[in-house]
Design a protein around this motif. Structure first.
Motif, PDB file in Angstrom:
ATOM      1  N   THR A 197      -7.901   5.179   0.295  1.00 28.25           N
ATOM      2  CA  THR A 197      -6.601   5.440  -0.287  1.00 28.25           C
ATOM      3  C   THR A 197      -6.647   6.760  -1.044  1.00 28.25           C
ATOM      4  OG1 THR A 197      -4.799   4.434  -1.566  1.00 28.25           O
ATOM      5  CG2 THR A 197      -7.057   4.125  -2.404  1.00 28.25           C
TER       6      THR A 197
ATOM      7  N   SER B   5      -4.708   4.005   4.205  1.00 31.65           N
ATOM      8  CA  SER B   5      -3.507   3.460   3.570  1.00 31.65           C
ATOM      9  C   SER B   5      -2.343   4.432   3.449  1.00 31.65           C
ATOM     10  CB  SER B   5      -3.859   2.918   2.176  1.00 31.65           C
ATOM     11  OG  SER B   5      -4.319   3.960   1.335  1.00 31.65           O
TER      12      SER B   5
ATOM     13  N   TYR C 239     -11.904   0.450   2.882  1.00 29.26           N
ATOM     14  CA  TYR C 239     -10.504   0.769   2.626  1.00 29.26           C
ATOM     15  C   TYR C 239     -10.420   2.137   1.961  1.00 29.26           C
ATOM     16  CZ  TYR C 239      -9.954  -4.146   3.651  1.00 29.26           C
ATOM     17  OH  TYR C 239      -9.993  -5.376   4.282  1.00 29.26           O
TER      18      TYR C 239
ATOM     19  N   LEU D  61      -2.847  -1.633  -2.248  1.00 25.83           N
ATOM     20  CA  LEU D  61      -4.206  -1.980  -1.838  1.00 25.83           C
ATOM     21  C   LEU D  61      -4.918  -2.745  -2.950  1.00 25.83           C
ATOM     22  CD1 LEU D  61      -5.988  -1.582   0.639  1.00 25.83           C
ATOM     23  CD2 LEU D  61      -6.825   0.544  -0.381  1.00 25.83           C
TER      24      LEU D  61
ATOM     25  N   TRP E 280      -8.264  -7.504   6.780  1.00 31.72           N
ATOM     26  CA  TRP E 280      -9.339  -8.308   6.179  1.00 31.72           C
ATOM     27  C   TRP E 280      -9.757  -9.436   7.119  1.00 31.72           C
ATOM     28  CZ3 TRP E 280     -12.065  -7.667   1.667  1.00 31.72           C
ATOM     29  CH2 TRP E 280     -12.896  -8.729   1.295  1.00 31.72           C
TER      30      TRP E 280
ATOM     31  N   GLU F 169       1.356  -6.029   2.469  1.00 32.54           N
ATOM     32  CA  GLU F 169       0.406  -7.109   2.206  1.00 32.54           C
ATOM     33  C   GLU F 169      -0.081  -7.741   3.505  1.00 32.54           C
ATOM     34  OE1 GLU F 169      -0.034 -11.223  -0.426  1.00 32.54           O
ATOM     35  OE2 GLU F 169       1.912 -10.226  -0.269  1.00 32.54           O
TER      36      GLU F 169
ATOM     37  N   LEU G  80      -9.567   0.726   6.996  1.00 32.37           N
ATOM     38  CA  LEU G  80      -8.111   0.791   6.946  1.00 32.37           C
ATOM     39  C   LEU G  80      -7.699   1.980   6.088  1.00 32.37           C
ATOM     40  CD1 LEU G  80      -5.349  -0.511   7.618  1.00 32.37           C
ATOM     41  CD2 LEU G  80      -5.519  -1.711   5.418  1.00 32.37           C
TER      42      LEU G  80
ATOM     43  N   THR H 272      -0.303  -6.317   6.377  1.00 33.17           N
ATOM     44  CA  THR H 272      -1.184  -5.348   7.049  1.00 33.17           C
ATOM     45  C   THR H 272      -2.596  -5.441   6.508  1.00 33.17           C
ATOM     46  OG1 THR H 272       0.691  -3.851   7.371  1.00 33.17           O
ATOM     47  CG2 THR H 272      -1.506  -2.901   7.554  1.00 33.17           C
ATOM     48  N   ILE H 273      -2.719  -5.439   5.199  1.00 35.72           N
ATOM     49  CA  ILE H 273      -4.050  -5.501   4.579  1.00 35.72           C
ATOM     50  C   ILE H 273      -4.703  -6.852   4.869  1.00 35.72           C
ATOM     51  CG2 ILE H 273      -5.343  -5.228   2.438  1.00 35.72           C
ATOM     52  CD1 ILE H 273      -2.829  -3.729   1.336  1.00 35.72           C
ATOM     53  N   GLU H 274      -3.909  -7.920   4.829  1.00 35.51           N
ATOM     54  CA  GLU H 274      -4.428  -9.255   5.114  1.00 35.51           C
ATOM     55  C   GLU H 274      -4.967  -9.336   6.538  1.00 35.51           C
ATOM     56  OE1 GLU H 274      -5.784 -12.866   5.297  1.00 35.51           O
ATOM     57  OE2 GLU H 274      -4.920 -12.156   3.397  1.00 35.51           O
TER      58      GLU H 274
END
Length: 325
Positions: free
Chosen positions: A50, A18, A48, A63, A41, A34, A16, A36-38
């Motif tokens: 960044t 960021s 990830y 993140l 995962w 949040e 992902l 999106t990251i969830e």
């Protein structure tokens, strides 16, 4: 999800990115970030990426807020050095790409001490005790400083075990070749320079990476959006796309439709067919985009599409295709 080796690290083949979570082009709410990251995962993403630049610290904070809840050894995270975030004083570069970002602005600093400060400040924003991968970010006009300062700091951090892998992240391949020949790096993040519209990395970068065992983290697979939706006003390399590029992207889109598949799927799977590509770093600004990225990696793209793509000379003849087409 398929996994690969990045130096000593075990990574998922999809990561992902960021930058969108930092408000690239359009603001993103905390709740959407949040979610999106969830979703990433939950779909198995464990890599990830960044940088301080992304939202001027906002992406790192978002993140880190999520990843702090997870076992530290269950994921791999990369961030970048070369920019320090400072209050505007007239010397910081203006950047209007990020919407809804804090007031701090990035100031280039590729010195040894500047890099060490950058790492400390990133860890504070992330709220983590360490990162796994550090990349020198956009040193286009700072080659000598990057080699003498930034990479010296990164090699020190790798040697003492603070980080596991080092490299550079750029939107060009030529300087990455120079870094590969000058510094013992583990990986490069190449953005937008190996796609269905641009295969310049085939000439020199990918051969040297193959010979030296350098992994490629591939960003910009959709070339800032034009390969996701080739319409008038689409972006290419973060700018409004030239009409010639839009026409080429539409030709690719029509070919995909002819063969009953999606341009996004073809763009993704074309990139991942090259053996030096280790991770596809896919940006997303909401949960639906994450799910779509994963779906495009799995969608069927008929062999006849790849064969016609090559026959019509829409890609470089040397570019490997999925399934050896």
């Amino acid at each position: 999800m398929k996994r690969s080796r990045l130096g000593s690290l075990d990574v998922t083949s999809i990561g992902l990115g960021s930058a969108p979570l930092g408000g690239l082009f359009t603001p993103v709410s905390d709740a959407d970030a949040e979610a999106t990251i969830e979703r990433a995962w939950s779909l198995g993403v464990r890599f990830y990426d960044t940088a301080p630049l992304y939202g001027f610290g906002l992406a790192e904070r978002r993140l880190g807020s999520f990843l702090r809840q997870k076992p530290r050894d269950s994921y791999v995270i990369s961030t970048k050095v070369g920019r320090l975030l400072r209050a505007p004083d007239g010397t910081a570069a203006e950047d209007d790409h990020y919407k809804g970002a804090p007031r701090e602005r990035p100031v280039f600093d590729f010195s040894h001490d500047g890099v060490m400060r950058s790492v400390e400040e990133s860890l504070i924003r992330l709220g983590l005790d360490r990162v796994d991968v550090l990349l020198v970010h956009d040193p286009d006009d700072h080659y000598d400083d990057a080699v003498a300062g930034a990479f010296r700091a990164l090699q020190r951090l790798r040697a003492d075990g603070t980080i596991k892998a080092i490299g550079a992240g750029m939107n060009q391949s030529e300087m990455l070749v120079r870094f590969a020949e000058a510094v013992p790096v583990d990986c490069f993040l190449l953005a937008g320079r190996y796609t269905l519209l641009d295969q310049g990395a085939l000439d020199a970068l990918f051969p040297v990476c193959r010979d030296r065992g350098i992994g490629i983290l591939l960003g910009g697979i959709y070339n800032s959006g034009i390969l996701a939706n080739p319409h008038v006003g689409a972006k290419f390399n973060y700018q409004d796309a030239d009409p010639v590029l839009i026409a080429r992207a539409r030709e690719l889109d029509e070919l995909c439709r002819k063969h009953g598949t999606e341009l996004r799927a073809a763009a993704f799977q074309f990139c991942m067919a090259h053996p030096v590509v280790t991770v596809a770093v896919m940006g997303a600004r909401n949960a639906a985009e994450v799910a779509d990225n994963i779906a495009m990696s799995e969608m069927a793209v008929p062999p006849a599409f790849w064969q016609e793509l090559r026959a019509r000379k829409l890609i470089e003849a040397r570019a490997p295709l999925p399934g050896g087409a």
